[in-house]
Design an enzyme around this catalytic site. Structure first.
Site: not given
Ligand code: NAD
Length: 348
Positions: A80, A178, A180, A182
């Site tokens: 990482k 959340g 976002g 995912v």
């Molecule tokens: P992203 O940044 O697209 O989405 C995160 C969402 O969470 C955003 O919409 C943000 O506004 C919201 N958020 C932030 N703080 C918040 C709070 N206090 N309460 C509610 N919502 C809040 O990220 P992502 O790519 O969707 O990933 C989400 C999680 O999954 C992260 O922890 C990431 O590390 C993990 N993850 C993602 C992937 C991937 O393929 N994208 C893979 C493994 C793990």
């Protein structure tokens, strides 16, 4: 700052401190273990309050990647990287290129990808200076988020079958934190199967979208912990299972995509004590890296999807083992990951 006695140091093979005075880049690359193959892991850009916080994140997340790859049966090790800075304010192309130069200098021992604060476009900028980039559209398997969401959906199905004895998600209430990349994809899978969604985000537009598209019920960010639901799906932040939130949870299952959901390892045992079934984060959120492992000229979407779907069976095995040995699922997952890691001979 101690390294070898750092609380998160876990026999990491290599830790590289990267500084480029021209672009101002300050970053850390942590290679935890390359026994199964090159260390793969995203690059996170975050305004860490201290260098120790950045190091802690890199050490912890890289170890998680080793376990994730071992449990998903990937030919990868765990790594990482973290860039110290605010991605909205401080990120520049020269910095990304400088970061790529450091990755290149490792000769393929570490393969970089996107993560929080680093987008697919940023990864494609890095590709100009190093071939050791995964998850891009240019020659890669593309955005990992839909695969991650599919894996979480399959994991939720495994948890519901194990805890509630149900094959279908129809009528099951899922509290999604959340919305976002995912979270929204996950909502689509769940809604398509008739689950009832309660959602939250700090972004009002994302909430409005989920309300409109999935007839979801929106609640304020802090209220999600107290929401009555069968499943709590953290898809935003890490450390959301902590001493404050645990007593408030009304769900009998915690299953979501966020990394490092447990504030501390002891919270895995605390969940088990409250009879809440926890789908360990690095098992259920492996879909993106599984998709990446299929990258290459012969990429087959069908083969990648089948591989991601195996998260269901891996989690079922972990749940059964936890029951049989009367241990938390977080410990059962670690034990299985170590077994799979140690089954690979160490290179001479
Ligand atoms: P992203 O940044 O697209 O989405 C995160 C969402 O969470 C955003 O919409 C943000 O506004 C919201 N958020 C932030 N703080 C918040 C709070 N206090 N309460 C509610 N919502 C809040 O990220 P992502 O790519 O969707 O990933 C989400 C999680 O999954 C992260 O922890 C990431 O590390 C993990 N993850 C993602 C992937 C991937 O393929 N994208 C893979 C493994 C793990």
């Amino acid at each position: 700052m101690p390294i070898f006695t750092h609380p998160e140091f876990d026999a990491h093979e290599e830790i590289v401190f990267c500084h480029d005075p021209v672009s101002g880049l300050k970053a850390i690359i942590a290679i935890h273990n390359t026994r199964r193959g090159p260390a793969v892991g995203g690059c996170r850009m975050w305004p860490y309050a201290s260098e120790d916080e950045a190091l802690t994140d890199a050490l912890r997340l890289s170890r998680g990647m080793t376990f994730k790859s071992a449990l998903a049966d990937l030919p990868f090790g765990g790594g990482k990287s973290v860039i110290i800075g605010d991605s909205h304010r401080d990120k520049t192309k020269p910095q990304l290129l400088a970061m790529a130069g450091f990755v290149e200098s490792l000769g393929g021992r570490y393969i970089i990808a996107e993560d929080v604060g680093i987008t697919q476009d940023d990864a494609e900028v890095m590709q100009r200076r190093t071939a050791h980039v995964a998850g891009t559209c240019a020659g890669g398997a593309g955005d990992p988020s839909p695969s991650t969401a599919y894996g979480v959906y399959m994991g939720i199905r495994a948890a519901v079958a194990h805890r509630l004895g149900q094959d279908s998600l129809k009528g099951i209430r899922v509290a999604v934190q959340g919305l976002g990349q995912v979270g929204l994809h996950l909502c689509r899978y769940l809604a398509d199967e008739g689950a009832r969604l309660i959602v939250t985000d700090i972004d009002q537009n994302a909430m409005a979208k989920a309300e409109a598209e999935f007839s979801a019920e929106a609640v304020a960010p802090e209220a999600i912990y107290d929401t009555p639901a069968e499943i709590f799906a953290p898809c935003a932040l890490g450390a959301v299972i902590n001493d404050d939130t645990l007593p408030r949870l009304r769900a009998s299952i915690v299953a979501g995509s966020a990394n490092n959901q447990l504030a501390e390892a002891r919270h895995g045992a605390a969940l088990a004590k409250r009879n809440i079934l926890y789908a360990p984060d690095y098992v259920i959120n492996a879909g993106g890296v599984i998709n990446i492992s299929h990258e290459g000229p012969g990429y087959s979407k069908e083969a990648a999807v089948k591989h991601v779907a195996r998260i269901h069976d891996t989690l079922s095995e972990i749940f059964r083992r936890a029951d049989a040995e009367n241990i938390p699922t977080s410990e059962a997952a670690d034990a299985l990951a170590l077994e799979r890691l140690n089954s690979v001979p160490v290179a001479a």
